[in-house]
Design an enzyme around this catalytic site. Sequence first.
Site, short mmCIF file in Angstrom:
data_model
loop_
_atom_site.label_atom_id
_atom_site.label_comp_id
_atom_site.label_asym_id
_atom_site.label_seq_id
_atom_site.Cartn_x
_atom_site.Cartn_y
_atom_site.Cartn_z
CG ASN A 1 -1.92 1.03 1.35
OD1 ASN A 1 -2.54 1.17 2.40
ND2 ASN A 1 -2.16 1.80 0.30
CG ASN B 1 -8.44 7.94 -0.59
OD1 ASN B 1 -7.57 7.29 0.00
ND2 ASN B 1 -9.72 7.83 -0.29
CB CYS C 1 -4.36 5.71 5.90
SG CYS C 1 -3.39 4.58 4.87
N GLY C 2 -4.29 3.08 8.29
CA GLY C 2 -3.43 2.35 9.22
C GLY C 2 -2.05 2.07 8.67
CG ASN C 3 -1.18 -0.68 5.47
OD1 ASN C 3 -0.80 -1.41 6.38
ND2 ASN C 3 -1.94 -1.11 4.48
CG ASN D 1 -12.24 2.31 3.30
OD1 ASN D 1 -11.59 2.72 2.35
ND2 ASN D 1 -12.49 3.08 4.37
CD GLU E 1 -7.10 1.38 1.05
OE1 GLU E 1 -7.19 2.52 1.53
OE2 GLU E 1 -6.03 0.75 0.98
NE ARG E 2 -13.79 6.84 2.51
CZ ARG E 2 -14.01 7.46 3.67
NH1 ARG E 2 -15.22 7.88 3.98
NH2 ARG E 2 -13.04 7.62 4.53
CB CYS F 1 -6.69 -1.69 3.50
SG CYS F 1 -7.68 -0.41 4.30
N GLY F 2 -4.48 -1.20 6.24
CA GLY F 2 -4.32 -1.42 7.67
C GLY F 2 -5.61 -1.24 8.44
#
Length: 276
Positions: free
Chosen positions: A13, A66, A75-77, A192, A210-211, A219-220
């Site tokens: 990602n 985005n 966004c976790g990642n 998402n 992902e949105r 996606c984290g």
Amino acid sequence: MHFHFSKMHGLGNDFMVVDCITQNIFFSPDLIRRLADRHTGVGFDQLLVVEAPYDPETDFHYRIFNADGSEVEQCGNGARCFARFVRMKGLTNKYSINVSTKKGKMVLKIEDNDLITVNMGIPEFEPGKIPFKAKQPEKTYILRTDVHTLFCGAVSMGNPHVVTVVDDVDTADVDTLGPLLESHERFPERVNAGFMQVVNREEVRLRVYERGAGETQACGSGACGAVAVGITQGLLAENVKVRLPGGDLHISWQGPGKPLLMTGPATHVFDGQLSC
């Protein structure tokens, strides 16, 4: 306008990360879309922007855009890459970093094994806070499209997620169902869409549409949302390995009212500079 950036990724990602503390840059939606183009720009799933703290109790403010130019809450990642970036660039010497986002606060912890653990906060299942149109919280909802009826869980990890359990992620029709779920009328801010295959109580396979970005390698926040839904539905244990196309994340959640922890890598690819 001239500025420096880093290209990074979390399990594939990928991100363009920019220090907007020492540089004064305005990213319009049009500029973001041009930079995100993989043929004529830098190419990325999301743009991550490092800003000075808005809150005296935090170290930084973390913004996420985005590839379509829209700003999102989480966004976790990206959070793991954010932590590595601010350490790598000398913006902090801390190993535990407090950041604010569009929707809340997070703690990013750099571990001894070079992995990064992100406290993603408490999963939110209240429909109005996801946001999701439903009369009351349910473990499973029925979502209908013109030709599909899907059984899903819904949760916010600071951003909205819908999770569908499938028999095999390899054959799941993500290309068709992903866009339909992303723009489903019951998610007023879009969503998402995660497609989760339960291998056993401690392991799942996951694909995420992902949105605003489409399907990504990882996606984290989607992994966190999938595990939270799986635990509430009685399918998973408290500690789960999530196998994504780009690699593995480890998610730990002790249940309602408790914060959820995500651990995984963050990779620096290269540094660059642009004039635009």
